[in-house]
Design a protein around this motif. Structure first.
Motif, PDB file in Angstrom:
ATOM      1  N   GLU A 151      10.907 -28.564 -16.213  1.00  0.00           N
ATOM      2  CA  GLU A 151      10.213 -27.394 -16.755  1.00  0.00           C
ATOM      3  C   GLU A 151       9.312 -27.835 -17.914  1.00  0.00           C
ATOM      4  O   GLU A 151       9.746 -28.566 -18.809  1.00  0.00           O
ATOM      5  CB  GLU A 151      11.248 -26.386 -17.249  1.00  0.00           C
ATOM      6  N   SER A 181      -6.555 -24.157 -16.194  1.00  0.00           N
ATOM      7  CA  SER A 181      -5.600 -23.167 -15.686  1.00  0.00           C
ATOM      8  C   SER A 181      -5.454 -23.366 -14.179  1.00  0.00           C
ATOM      9  O   SER A 181      -6.462 -23.409 -13.455  1.00  0.00           O
ATOM     10  CB  SER A 181      -6.086 -21.745 -16.005  1.00  0.00           C
ATOM     11  N   LYS A 204      -0.236 -20.825  -9.600  1.00  0.00           N
ATOM     12  CA  LYS A 204       1.052 -21.347  -9.122  1.00  0.00           C
ATOM     13  C   LYS A 204       1.081 -21.523  -7.609  1.00  0.00           C
ATOM     14  O   LYS A 204       1.948 -22.226  -7.082  1.00  0.00           O
ATOM     15  CB  LYS A 204       2.189 -20.415  -9.557  1.00  0.00           C
ATOM     16  N   ARG A 257      -0.550 -28.732 -10.089  1.00  0.00           N
ATOM     17  CA  ARG A 257      -0.414 -28.713 -11.553  1.00  0.00           C
ATOM     18  C   ARG A 257      -0.435 -30.124 -12.125  1.00  0.00           C
ATOM     19  O   ARG A 257      -1.159 -30.408 -13.100  1.00  0.00           O
ATOM     20  CB  ARG A 257       0.899 -28.020 -11.919  1.00  0.00           C
ATOM     21  N   ASP A 265       4.099 -22.432 -18.788  1.00  0.00           N
ATOM     22  CA  ASP A 265       4.156 -21.389 -17.767  1.00  0.00           C
ATOM     23  C   ASP A 265       3.638 -20.093 -18.389  1.00  0.00           C
ATOM     24  O   ASP A 265       4.224 -19.559 -19.342  1.00  0.00           O
ATOM     25  CB  ASP A 265       5.604 -21.228 -17.290  1.00  0.00           C
ATOM     26  N   SER A 266       2.531 -19.565 -17.844  1.00  0.00           N
ATOM     27  CA  SER A 266       1.932 -18.373 -18.447  1.00  0.00           C
ATOM     28  C   SER A 266       2.825 -17.144 -18.326  1.00  0.00           C
ATOM     29  O   SER A 266       2.663 -16.180 -19.090  1.00  0.00           O
ATOM     30  CB  SER A 266       0.578 -18.094 -17.783  1.00  0.00           C
ATOM     31  N   ASP A 267       3.780 -17.149 -17.397  1.00  0.00           N
ATOM     32  CA  ASP A 267       4.660 -15.985 -17.247  1.00  0.00           C
ATOM     33  C   ASP A 267       5.584 -15.808 -18.451  1.00  0.00           C
ATOM     34  O   ASP A 267       6.193 -14.744 -18.616  1.00  0.00           O
ATOM     35  CB  ASP A 267       5.502 -16.121 -15.970  1.00  0.00           C
ATOM     36  N   ARG A 268       5.692 -16.827 -19.292  1.00  0.00           N
ATOM     37  CA  ARG A 268       6.552 -16.726 -20.485  1.00  0.00           C
ATOM     38  C   ARG A 268       5.836 -16.069 -21.671  1.00  0.00           C
ATOM     39  O   ARG A 268       6.481 -15.778 -22.674  1.00  0.00           O
ATOM     40  CB  ARG A 268       7.027 -18.117 -20.892  1.00  0.00           C
ATOM     41  N   ASN A 277       1.190 -15.838 -13.699  1.00  0.00           N
ATOM     42  CA  ASN A 277       1.202 -16.597 -12.439  1.00  0.00           C
ATOM     43  C   ASN A 277       0.307 -17.834 -12.484  1.00  0.00           C
ATOM     44  O   ASN A 277      -0.273 -18.210 -11.461  1.00  0.00           O
ATOM     45  CB  ASN A 277       0.772 -15.717 -11.260  1.00  0.00           C
ATOM     46  N   HIS A 278       0.257 -18.486 -13.609  1.00  0.00           N
ATOM     47  CA  HIS A 278      -0.576 -19.681 -13.751  1.00  0.00           C
ATOM     48  C   HIS A 278       0.174 -20.752 -14.538  1.00  0.00           C
ATOM     49  O   HIS A 278       1.067 -20.460 -15.326  1.00  0.00           O
ATOM     50  CB  HIS A 278      -1.905 -19.359 -14.471  1.00  0.00           C
ATOM     51  N   TRP A 279      -0.235 -22.026 -14.286  1.00  0.00           N
ATOM     52  CA  TRP A 279       0.132 -23.130 -15.152  1.00  0.00           C
ATOM     53  C   TRP A 279      -1.055 -23.361 -16.099  1.00  0.00           C
ATOM     54  O   TRP A 279      -2.196 -23.472 -15.636  1.00  0.00           O
ATOM     55  CB  TRP A 279       0.390 -24.411 -14.354  1.00  0.00           C
TER      56      TRP A 279
END
Length: 261
Positions: free
Chosen positions: A140, A162, A165, A172, A190-193, A200-202
């Motif tokens: 992670e 960017s 996912k 990535r 992780d953009s979801d954090r 939904n992106h790195w």
């Protein structure tokens, strides 16, 4: 002849006269000789002395009498063989029918049957070993740290790339390797954090610390990344209201919101 027949019908086999004795007594009875008859027989009246007869006349009745005695004796023996000592008929015994074998399973303590082995390998044939490849899950990416300026609610970063996912981990990692040719200290999050980023992106980024978006763009310009596709300043936090804080380069100046008071 009555005493001879009575003796032949005796239940005790030892009390019955033999065939020779029966024949001798029968012959004596025909001739009228009482000395050979049993003492228990009733007295018989004296017979008149026989007249002179030829031997051929005496032989025929004697043979017929012997045949009758033999037939009577055979019938008596057959009747005794079919009846018991008390006169009741003997029951016919039959051999018991063989019982069907009962499957009681393997004896106690014996090993349970095992499955048959697989087909034999042909001589000279080498079976290649089975190789199982286990792919370790990707580590992670580290989350962004708090700004050194002491703002626990968020801080500015330089977003360098960017990756959606849907491109998976391979996309990535390829993008991160590409960016690190210019920015060796680039990282991934992780953009979801973070609610301030597009989900939904790195996100490949440089952490700074940067006091505002303009400082993040200056960091990128020093490394040859002077267009919005290669670098923008973004405010990183857990608040969706901070999604609007984006600072982009535009022909030597900036556009967007580059400060957050």
């Amino acid at each position: 002849m009555a005493p001879i027949i009575v003796e032949l019908l005796a239940k005790d086999p030892d009390a019955r006269p033999t065939g020779a004795e029966s024949a001798a007594r029968l012959e004596a009875a025909i001739r009228g000789d009482d000395a050979t008859l049993p003492t228990t027989a009733p007295p018989r009246p004296p017979l008149p002395p026989p007249g002179p007869e030829s031997p051929s006349h005496l032989r025929l009745p004697l043979l017929a009498a012997l045949l009758v005695v033999v037939l009577i004796a055979a019938g008596v023996l057959t009747a005794l063989a079919l009846t018991g000592d008390d006169g009741t008929p003997r029951a016919r015994t039959s051999s018991p029918a063989p019982s069907a074998p009962t499957d009681t399973g393997p004896p106690a303590g014996s090993a349970a049957p095992t499955s048959p082995p697989g087909p034999p390998t042909a001589p000279g044939t080498t079976v290649p070993p089975t190789t199982v490849t286990v792919t370790a899950p990707a580590a992670e990416p580290p989350a962004a740290t708090a700004s050194p300026t002491g703002r626990p609610g968020g801080h500015w970063i330089a977003q360098l790339a960017s990756v959606p996912k849907s491109d998976e981990v391979t996309g990535r990692d390829a993008k991160l390797a590409e960016v690190r040719r210019q920015v060796p200290d680039a990282q991934v999050l992780d953009s979801d954090r973070y609610a301030s980023l597009k989900p939904n992106h790195w996100v490949v980024y440089a952490d700074g610390p940067f006091p505002d978006g303009t400082a993040a763009l200056a960091y990128c310009a020093a490394r040859g990344r002077t267009v919005a596709d290669l670098c923008v300043g973004r405010f990183l936090s857990g608040a969706s209201a901070d999604l609007k804080y984006v600072c982009a380069p535009a022909n030597g100046t900036t556009t967007g919101i580059c400060r957050r008071d």
